[in-house]
Every structure is written in structure tokens, then in C-alpha cells.
Motif scaffolding. Structure first.
Motif, PDB file in Angstrom:
ATOM      1  N   VAL A   1       0.843  -1.402  -0.073  1.00 32.32           N
ATOM      2  CA  VAL A   1       0.045  -0.094   0.146  1.00 32.32           C
ATOM      3  C   VAL A   1       0.961   1.135  -0.005  1.00 32.32           C
ATOM      4  N   GLY A   2       2.314   1.134   0.100  1.00 27.83           N
ATOM      5  CA  GLY A   2       3.029   2.335   0.170  1.00 27.83           C
ATOM      6  C   GLY A   2       4.519   1.979   0.173  1.00 27.83           C
ATOM      7  N   LEU A   3       5.338   2.704  -0.525  1.00 31.30           N
ATOM      8  CA  LEU A   3       6.882   2.698  -0.558  1.00 31.30           C
ATOM      9  C   LEU A   3       7.327   3.957   0.034  1.00 31.30           C
ATOM     10  N   VAL A   4       8.361   3.841   0.776  1.00 31.61           N
ATOM     11  CA  VAL A   4       9.089   5.134   1.200  1.00 31.61           C
ATOM     12  C   VAL A   4      10.602   4.930   0.818  1.00 31.61           C
ATOM     13  N   CYS A   5      11.341   5.893   0.220  1.00 31.62           N
ATOM     14  CA  CYS A   5      12.644   5.806  -0.229  1.00 31.62           C
ATOM     15  C   CYS A   5      13.534   6.138   0.884  1.00 31.62           C
ATOM     16  N   ALA A   6      14.766   5.695   1.552  1.00 37.25           N
ATOM     17  CA  ALA A   6      15.579   6.021   2.615  1.00 37.25           C
ATOM     18  C   ALA A   6      16.337   7.239   2.080  1.00 37.25           C
ATOM     19  N   ARG A   7      16.769   7.162   0.934  1.00 43.77           N
ATOM     20  CA  ARG A   7      17.863   8.101   0.352  1.00 43.77           C
ATOM     21  C   ARG A   7      17.248   9.295  -0.069  1.00 43.77           C
ATOM     22  N   ILE A   8      16.170   9.431  -0.625  1.00 39.59           N
ATOM     23  CA  ILE A   8      15.684  10.837  -0.956  1.00 39.59           C
ATOM     24  C   ILE A   8      14.196  10.856  -0.359  1.00 39.59           C
ATOM     25  N   PRO A   9      13.778  11.984   0.024  1.00 42.02           N
ATOM     26  CA  PRO A   9      12.246  12.215   0.562  1.00 42.02           C
ATOM     27  C   PRO A   9      11.122  12.010  -0.497  1.00 42.02           C
ATOM     28  N   ILE A  10      11.008  10.557  -0.905  1.00 43.64           N
ATOM     29  CA  ILE A  10       9.761  10.292  -1.866  1.00 43.64           C
ATOM     30  C   ILE A  10       9.254   9.180  -1.590  1.00 43.64           C
ATOM     31  N   GLY A  11       8.071   9.096  -1.847  1.00 43.92           N
ATOM     32  CA  GLY A  11       7.151   7.904  -1.282  1.00 43.92           C
ATOM     33  C   GLY A  11       6.142   7.772  -2.447  1.00 43.92           C
ATOM     34  N   ALA A  12       5.455   6.517  -2.292  1.00 42.09           N
ATOM     35  CA  ALA A  12       4.389   6.210  -3.332  1.00 42.09           C
ATOM     36  C   ALA A  12       3.271   5.613  -2.292  1.00 42.09           C
ATOM     37  N   ALA A  13       2.129   5.990  -2.439  1.00 38.54           N
ATOM     38  CA  ALA A  13       0.876   5.491  -1.415  1.00 38.54           C
ATOM     39  C   ALA A  13      -0.222   5.246  -2.500  1.00 38.54           C
ATOM     40  N   ARG A  14      -0.917   4.010  -2.096  1.00 38.97           N
ATOM     41  CA  ARG A  14      -2.171   3.583  -2.854  1.00 38.97           C
ATOM     42  C   ARG A  14      -3.062   4.827  -2.676  1.00 38.97           C
ATOM     43  N   ASP A  15      -3.809   5.133  -3.554  1.00 40.29           N
ATOM     44  CA  ASP A  15      -4.799   6.311  -3.830  1.00 40.29           C
ATOM     45  C   ASP A  15      -5.871   6.371  -2.929  1.00 40.29           C
ATOM     46  N   ASP A  16      -6.164   5.102  -2.207  1.00 41.07           N
ATOM     47  CA  ASP A  16      -7.428   5.205  -1.253  1.00 41.07           C
ATOM     48  C   ASP A  16      -6.772   5.458   0.048  1.00 41.07           C
ATOM     49  N   LEU A  17      -5.515   5.907   0.249  1.00 44.12           N
ATOM     50  CA  LEU A  17      -4.976   6.224   1.571  1.00 44.12           C
ATOM     51  C   LEU A  17      -5.011   7.938   1.927  1.00 44.12           C
ATOM     52  N   PRO A  18      -5.529   8.177   2.845  1.00 42.78           N
ATOM     53  CA  PRO A  18      -5.725   9.635   3.151  1.00 42.78           C
ATOM     54  C   PRO A  18      -4.360  10.331   2.978  1.00 42.78           C
ATOM     55  N   ARG A  19      -4.105  11.412   2.212  1.00 41.16           N
ATOM     56  CA  ARG A  19      -3.105  12.148   2.281  1.00 41.16           C
ATOM     57  C   ARG A  19      -2.664  12.766   3.483  1.00 41.16           C
ATOM     58  N   SER A  20      -3.743  13.193   4.149  1.00 39.70           N
ATOM     59  CA  SER A  20      -3.536  13.829   5.451  1.00 39.70           C
ATOM     60  C   SER A  20      -2.916  12.889   6.535  1.00 39.70           C
ATOM     61  N   GLU A  21      -2.793  11.422   6.328  1.00 41.82           N
ATOM     62  CA  GLU A  21      -2.104  10.595   7.233  1.00 41.82           C
ATOM     63  C   GLU A  21      -0.657  10.345   6.663  1.00 41.82           C
ATOM     64  N   LEU A  22      -0.218  10.838   5.621  1.00 45.22           N
ATOM     65  CA  LEU A  22       1.127  10.734   5.078  1.00 45.22           C
ATOM     66  C   LEU A  22       2.216  11.655   5.619  1.00 45.22           C
ATOM     67  N   PRO A  23       3.358  11.658   5.925  1.00 44.97           N
ATOM     68  CA  PRO A  23       4.037  12.428   6.422  1.00 44.97           C
ATOM     69  C   PRO A  23       4.490  13.758   5.566  1.00 44.97           C
ATOM     70  N   SER A  24       4.287  15.050   5.880  1.00 43.78           N
ATOM     71  CA  SER A  24       4.576  16.075   5.052  1.00 43.78           C
ATOM     72  C   SER A  24       5.908  16.448   4.290  1.00 43.78           C
TER      73      SER A  24
END
Length: 94
Positions: free
Chosen positions: A21-44
Motif C-alpha cells: 500500500v506504500g513505498l518510502v525511499c530512505a535515500r531521498i524524501p519520496i514515497g508512493a501511497a495507494r490512492d485510497d490512503l488519506p493524504r492527511s495521514e502521510l508525512p508532509s
């Protein structure tokens, strides 16, 4: 969470069924989240892509850019002109 600190570039977030449902890269601040996850729950502090499917080939990137970011040779077994997020993960995971 599927991540081995210190030796992987990506963390994967999986649901109870094992679906990513999501990926987060440790090297650079980029991630991918499934579109049904609320963006408000994701780190800014992370730049987020949203996706419907990890397997839909709708992205493209020059392999040289990934090699510059990840500081190593990446897989040549991936079509970087028609890339899925799953392909990106496999091509760049340590």
C-alpha cells in the motif's frame, strides 16, 4: 512494514493480505501511497506519488538518473521507458 534498516533503500508498507500500500525511499524524501490512503495521514516532509496499482506501467525515468541517486549500477532487466512502481522498487532495492 517490510524494511531492513541499514541495508535497504526502500521501505514497503503492506496490508494484512500482503498487498503493498506504500513505498518510502530512505535515500531521498519520496514515497508512493495507494490512492485510497488519506493524504492527511502521510508525512508532509516526503513528496508523495499516489497509485492505483503497483504493477501499472505508467512511469519513465532515465536509468542514469537512478544510478546517480542510488550511487550504484541498477538492473538492466527493467524497461525504464514503461516502468511500474514495482519495477522501480526491484531495480533499485539493495
Amino acid at each position: 512494514m517490510d524494511w531492513e534498516p541499514g541495508d535497504e533503500e526502500w521501505g514497503r508498507v503492506v496490508d494484512a493480505d500482503g498487498n503493498v500500500v506504500g513505498l518510502v525511499c530512505a535515500r531521498i524524501p519520496i514515497g508512493a501511497a495507494r490512492d485510497d490512503l488519506p493524504r492527511s495521514e502521510l508525512p508532509s516532509f516526503v513528496e508523495w506519488l499516489q497509485f492505483k496499482s503497483m504493477y501499472e506501467s505508467r512511469y519513465q525515468i532515465a536509468p542514469e538518473i537512478l544510478e546517480g541517486v542510488f550511487k550504484r549500477q541498477i538492473s538492466r532487466n527493467v524497461d525504464y521507458a514503461s516502468l511500474s512502481l514495482n519495477d522501480l522498487w526491484w531495480a533499485t532495492v539493495s
